[in-house]
Scaffold this active site. Structure first.
Site, short mmCIF file in Angstrom:
data_model
loop_
_atom_site.label_atom_id
_atom_site.label_comp_id
_atom_site.label_asym_id
_atom_site.label_seq_id
_atom_site.Cartn_x
_atom_site.Cartn_y
_atom_site.Cartn_z
N GLU A 144 31.69 124.06 32.12
CA GLU A 144 31.57 122.66 31.73
C GLU A 144 30.28 122.19 32.37
OE1 GLU A 144 31.00 119.46 31.99
OE2 GLU A 144 32.89 118.44 32.41
N GLU A 153 21.71 119.32 31.67
CA GLU A 153 22.01 119.86 33.00
C GLU A 153 21.75 121.36 33.07
OE1 GLU A 153 25.91 118.38 34.11
OE2 GLU A 153 25.09 116.35 34.27
N1 SAH Z 1 34.24 122.78 36.15
C1 SAH Z 1 34.54 121.53 36.80
C2 SAH Z 1 33.30 120.79 37.26
C3 SAH Z 1 32.24 120.57 36.22
S1 SAH Z 1 30.85 119.71 36.82
C4 SAH Z 1 35.38 120.68 35.88
O1 SAH Z 1 35.32 120.93 34.69
O2 SAH Z 1 36.06 119.77 36.33
C5 SAH Z 1 29.60 120.92 36.79
C6 SAH Z 1 29.44 121.65 38.11
O3 SAH Z 1 28.63 122.77 37.88
C7 SAH Z 1 28.75 120.88 39.20
O4 SAH Z 1 29.56 120.93 40.34
C8 SAH Z 1 27.43 121.62 39.43
O5 SAH Z 1 27.06 121.61 40.81
C9 SAH Z 1 27.75 123.00 38.97
N2 SAH Z 1 26.68 123.85 38.39
C10 SAH Z 1 25.86 123.51 37.37
N3 SAH Z 1 25.09 124.55 37.00
C11 SAH Z 1 25.44 125.59 37.80
C12 SAH Z 1 25.02 126.95 37.88
N4 SAH Z 1 24.11 127.45 37.04
N5 SAH Z 1 25.56 127.72 38.83
C13 SAH Z 1 26.52 127.24 39.66
N6 SAH Z 1 26.97 125.97 39.62
C14 SAH Z 1 26.45 125.15 38.69
#
Ligand code: SAH
Length: 684
Positions: A144, A153
């Protein structure tokens, strides 16, 4: 360890570097993050869970072990869903350390430590192999990583890498696919966020029109996405020119390419008009069949009545580089260009296909005219607000005389131009000079208005050609202001230039006042409410963490929100709580007030809203907050160009019951004249 953080000082208007605790940044990040909002997004959570269950079953049906890669695990939620759905093992990747730590705790508390391994790395750093972070490649990819623009993002490069190095060929992906939709519209309101309209001034010697330099007319603006709660835009504020069409889609179960590219669709306008804006949103299909769909479609498109409010995913407004007249039924081509992180649009009349192709723009829009760097979108909207301009004109007419020497202190203000046409000789300070040279030139004013590039406290008589200022004006508006009262910097600047003012100087606005009202939000309260249990998983650790971060600094502070996007109803009458007299200098002592407001309507007191009103010349008020309470239910109409300050009452938001509603709220508000900040306390 200490770190330095930049903050504008509202008493000097200057950026200052403040020494902060090393944890400051991430407390800020957590306190202001969208994690809570995501966890409250029931529609999203339910559909992810359905999609994950379906993907695990498909893998199991093939007789394979289900090995999940969850990129950006946050609280660990999606991995816990996968483990509950029967996945054999999950690798939960999270780059943000405090979140990774929280995920470890949450996974343990929910009893999944043997099934989920949390890895605190960026996914591109993750290794696979017997000694690696992952034993083997995964066959289910769950993520996500989307923002309102879908790709902002970094979802595309992350997927591209994951398919190359971290997952098996033919893996199952949840979501399976994302689709971006567009609709062409004409909207004076939205168009006013990116272009300066001609300003009409009724002067004594006839009507004058303030125009923009040609660079500005043709400037595409800034590339940053304009994301808004489109559901708050009344249908009367735009005209639909095309059907909703699919612009592009991404299949996440196949290798993804992040390199810049473009997509083109043919549109047949359903109505003639001026194509100005591309409205856009996306949906995600959680499974290949498309049966589990989570959509950001706005109200006029979506058929379901079950409406999910969310703030972490909204809708996008894209400005075409120029407005383009289109005729009903006469085909046009819309091109979406994208790089790894952003999307922009271009519209062309249907010509030869080859000619069109050659025309495709690949660089992202960059502001060439400087105006888009000086004015953000709400500020453009404010400057284009003819009613507001009329109020300034009316006030200026009351105070200006032909021999007035006028000084304007405001960022990127058109007041000097208005003042000039209304007869004053004047000067201008505190603005972005480069752009204004061009602006004055376009209006043949370069020798009529002088730009003084000096901070107010450094102003000398030679800057002013030994004249004394008889009229001091400001909007007031300063780009560094975060909260409404930060524009009181005008008062500090006025104080700093006192020695250059005539004894009977007119100051416009002559005063300002701070107003307050208790409200019940329709939805905005959710961003500050604890999640507790999410789809059966205990995520209270996250709540504690957010609370801790809020307490770190900000819990007793108000936060800025553009309330036209967040409906609320008033529970109390609006009240003027403090006044600031710009005719006098800033006093040495603090200004404070206390009192109590009665709650005249039934509802949950989610918080107090505070805003400023400026009193231009006598009897001409300008509100940057409440415009009116529209009906007996107490629904509020807010200034559409400004952010208001919201102070959330956490005790109310956190309590489940509606039982003992208070009948009054007491408050204590203190304006510290030394720091320019306002502290407040409320008791229910
Ligand atoms: N999966 C959770 C949170 C989603 S928010 C849910 O659905 O509730 C997205 C998260 O991804 C954030 O915490 C951000 O720090 C992390 N993130 C984004 N890109 C990333 C990457 N390439 N590798 C590791 N973490 C990542």
């Amino acid at each position: 360890m200490k770190t330095f953080c930049g903050r504008a000082n509202p008493t000097t208007g200057a950026m200052e570097w403040l020494e902060e605790d090393e944890n400051y940044d991430y407390h800020q990040e957590i306190a202001r993050s969208r994690y809570a909002d995501m966890l409250h997004d029931k529609d999203r959570n339910v559909k992810y869970y359905q999609g994950i269950r379906a993907a695990v079953s498909r893998v199991k049906e093939r007789g394979e072990k289900a090995i999940v890669l969850d990129i950006g695990t946050g609280t660990g939620l999606l991995s816990m869903m996968a483990a509950s759905a029967g996945a054999d093992f999950c690798y939960a990747i999270e780059v943000f350390k405090p979140m990774a730590n929280a995920a470890v705790k949450i996974v343990e508390k929910n009893g999944f430590s043997d099934k989920i391994k949390v890895i605190n790395k960026h996914s591109t750093e993750v290794t696979v192999g017997p000694d690696g972070d992952m034993q083997c490649r995964a066959n289910i990819l769950v993520t996500e990583l989307f923002d309102t623009e879908l790709i902002g993002e970094g979802a595309l490069p992350t997927y591209e890498h994951a398919h190359k190095y971290l997952v098996q060929e033919g893996c199952e992906a949840v979501p399976h696919r994302a689709t971006v939709y567009v609709q062409l519209v004409e909207s004076k309101r939205m168009w006013s966020w990116n272009k300066l309209f001609p300003v009409h001034v009724e002067a004594e010697d006839g009507e004058k029109i303030i125009v923009s330099p040609s660079e500005m007319e043709n400037c595409p603006g800034v590339p940053s996405v304009c994301d808004i709660q489109l559901n708050q835009m009344p249908s009367s504020d735009f005209t639909i020119l095309s059907d909703v069409v699919t612009m592009f889609s991404v299949d996440f179960s196949k290798p993804v390419r992040s390199a810049s590219t473009y997509y083109r669709v043919q549109l047949e306008p359903v109505k003639s008009g001026k194509a100005q804006i591309v409205l856009s949103w996306w949906d995600i299909d959680m499974d290949p069949s498309g049966m589990i769909n989570c959509t950001m479609a706005p109200y006029w498109v979506k058929s379901t009545s079950a409406f999910q409010w969310r703030d972490h995913w909204m809708q996008c407004v894209y400005f075409l580089p120029n407005e383009e007249p289109v005729l009903q039924g006469e085909k046009v081509y819309l091109t979406a260009c994208r790089d790894e992180y952003s999307v922009w649009y271009k519209l062309q009349k249907a010509r030869g296909e080859e000619e069109n192709k050659a025309d495709v723009c690949v660089e992202s829009p960059v502001c060439r005219c400087q105006a888009h760097l000086l004015w953000n979108r709400p500020r453009f909207g404010e400057l284009n607000d003819q009613n507001r301009t009329r109020q300034y004109i009316e006030s200026l007419m009351k105070v200006l005389k032909t021999d007035s020497v006028c000084l304007c202190i405001s960022d990127g203000s058109l007041l000097p131009v208005l003042a000039h046409y209304l007869g004053a000789k004047q000067l201008l300070i505190k603005t972005v000079a480069f752009f204004f040279f061009k602006f004055f030139k376009a209006n043949h004013l370069e020798d009529k208005i002088k730009i003084i590039e000096a901070r107010p406290e450094l102003l000398t008589s030679s800057h002013l050609e030994d004249k004394k200022i008889s009229v001091l004006v400001g909007e007031p508006f300063f780009t560094t202001s975060l909260l409404p009262w930060h524009n009181l910097y005008f008062w500090y600047a006025r104080t700093a230039v006192t020695s250059h003012l005539t004894s009977n100087v007119t100051v416009l606005p002559q005063s300002a006042s701070l107003h307050m009202m208790i409200v019940e939000f329709q939805d905005l309260w959710r961003i500050r409410s604890p999640c507790g249990i999410c789809e059966g998983f205990d995520v209270q650790t996250m709540d504690d963490m957010i609370k801790n971060s809020l307490n770190f600094r900000e819990s007793k502070e108000a936060e800025p929100h553009p309330l036209w996007e967040y409906p609320c109803k008033s529970l109390s009458d609006p009240r003027e709580v403090l006044t600031f007299d710009f005719r006098k200098t800033v006093p040495q002592h603090c200004l404070s007030t206390e009192g109590s407001v009665n709650l005249s309507r039934k509802g949950k007191s989610h918080g107090a809203v505070l805003w400023m009103e400026y009193h231009l010349a006598a009897d001409i008020p300008i509100s940057t907050g409440l415009i009116q309470i529209s009906n007996e239910k107490g629904n509020c109409e807010w200034n559409p160009h400004c952010k208001q300050a919201v102070y959330f009452f956490s005790s109310v938001i956190e309590s489940e019951t509606l039982s003992d509603l208070p009948s009054a709220v007491t408050y204590a508000i203190n304006f510290n004249t030394k720091t320019g900040e306002i502290a407040m306390d409320f008791q229910l």
